[in-house]
Design an enzyme around this catalytic site. Structure first.
Site, short mmCIF file in Angstrom:
data_model
loop_
_atom_site.label_atom_id
_atom_site.label_comp_id
_atom_site.label_asym_id
_atom_site.label_seq_id
_atom_site.Cartn_x
_atom_site.Cartn_y
_atom_site.Cartn_z
N THR B 15 0.83 -1.21 0.00
CA THR B 15 0.00 0.00 0.00
C THR B 15 0.86 1.26 0.00
O THR B 15 2.07 1.21 0.21
CB THR B 15 -0.89 0.02 1.27
OG1 THR B 15 -0.04 0.02 2.42
CG2 THR B 15 -1.80 -1.19 1.31
N ASP B 16 0.21 2.41 -0.24
CA ASP B 16 0.91 3.70 -0.10
C ASP B 16 0.07 4.66 0.74
O ASP B 16 -1.01 4.30 1.22
CB ASP B 16 1.30 4.28 -1.47
CG ASP B 16 0.10 4.79 -2.27
OD1 ASP B 16 -0.99 5.02 -1.70
OD2 ASP B 16 0.26 4.98 -3.49
N ALA B 17 0.59 5.86 0.91
CA ALA B 17 -0.04 6.81 1.82
C ALA B 17 -1.43 7.26 1.34
O ALA B 17 -2.15 7.93 2.08
CB ALA B 17 0.87 8.03 2.03
N GLY B 18 -1.81 6.89 0.12
CA GLY B 18 -3.17 7.16 -0.35
C GLY B 18 -4.16 6.16 0.24
O GLY B 18 -5.36 6.27 0.01
#
Lengths: 135, 135, 135, 135
Positions: B15-18
């Site tokens: 995952t990423d910070a979005g």
């Protein structure tokens, strides 16, 4: 002696759904600083692997995560190497959020072994590294 | 013929910070399904690299991102290979959120070339792959 | 107009056991160039997400892999954005091995949608971006 | 009590140009095992973040790298949690190459803090975790 410092930006690829840098990805920043420390001394890891035929391999590490880095942060990563025995290096490393000294995010110590590129057995550090660490 | 399907869980690393899976990381899921398709046919990529000495390399891809995957999602990744010329494969691939068919997240087409492991020049697909695709 | 260009070094983290950069990781380089293009125009993605409340999301991409990048390569990544409709951007991007123009490694086109940060529904590009693309 | 064990395959994405798993990527395998240990106990990290509003964060780790993992290896990752104070957990973890017990590749200890999801201040472990560790 002041330690070597390298800078890196935090991009989307480095973060996770918690909104901060994923814990394993700080190890990528630590390695960039170690690789750039070698490069700044004129040492090419690819050239060392051919002649005299040595490669480096992380054998142990300790990391303390103090504060998280976030998207768009500019980081300073320090790299302070010490000679440990004849066949390994110990790197004391830190990661700050810029401006440097403002926020210590991570501290780490990373032990790297010098191995024969063919046999992967421990081998003495090449003279170029020994000279550097004795300076 | 029903396409091959492989499953994978979404972890923090993906995952990423979005709050969603980082766009490059869907390509990791796509590759796992292609590697498992080969493995399910008894084909070892490491063995092929030694004998007859061929490796596979992605030369082009197209991806449509329809809906995001999120932490803890279980994904189904399909892999539908077609023979293209004598030296490359085209994979039509899709990623769903389980339960399958519920949510199409990603569709992709990936062109993979067969290369000589020594020269990296294009080379005919090995018989084990040709047989599989003619079946 | 000359396209925006950003540079990045290839580290161990970017490579795979084939001795070259892993195919998904070129997408990380492409994104760094897009993020730096925005930053060079004074646009902060974190600030845009708060006010006017828009985020960007990749909705489609095409990549051609021409030659592989390897450890220690210095790459130049170009980023040439075009306005497409009122709610999305198309980026034509290329990756060269330095010295630039010597070796074209990757060419890509990446479509990015502008979304409302709260609803994730398509939304018109913010004026700062529109101005930039009309210039 | 036998520790929890989770399995994972090594794919191209996990390896680097040294032909082995990249040193940071073992931390991804370690985290998958910790997440699956929670899931096996019926604990959803996303649900915990909403109610009672706690998240977990790695605050320190030690890793010993004994032997490298390679492409196509099937790994077993163990996860043996201990209660440490009221607000953190210590995980003793190991990674073997299958068949299990054959080859110990990595041993690690990972300290994870329980934080309030809103304030990110330390907070007591939720009862579901305390019950599990007292069993």
């Amino acid at each position: 002696m002041t330690p070597f410092v390298w800078q890196a930006r935090v991009y989307w690829e480095d973060t996770d759904a918690g909104g901060i840098v994923y814990y394993a990805n700080y190890l990528r920043f630590l390695e960039r600083a170690r690789s750039e420390w070698l490069r700044a001394r004129g040492v090419s890891q690819l050239a060392l692997a051919r002649e005299p035929g040595v490669v480096f391999s992380v054998v142990a590490l300790e990391v303390q995560y103090r504060r998280p880095a976030r998207l768009d942060d500019m980081l300073s990563i320090s790299c302070d190497p010490h000679w440990q025995g004849g066949a390994s290096l110990m790197f004391a490393q830190r990661i700050w959020r810029d401006p440097a000294d403002a926020d210590l995010l991570v501290s780490a110590s990373v032990r790297v072994a010098c191995l024969d590129a063919a046999t992967l057995k421990p081998r003495r550090l090449p003279p170029v590294i020994v000279r550097e660490l004795s300076a």
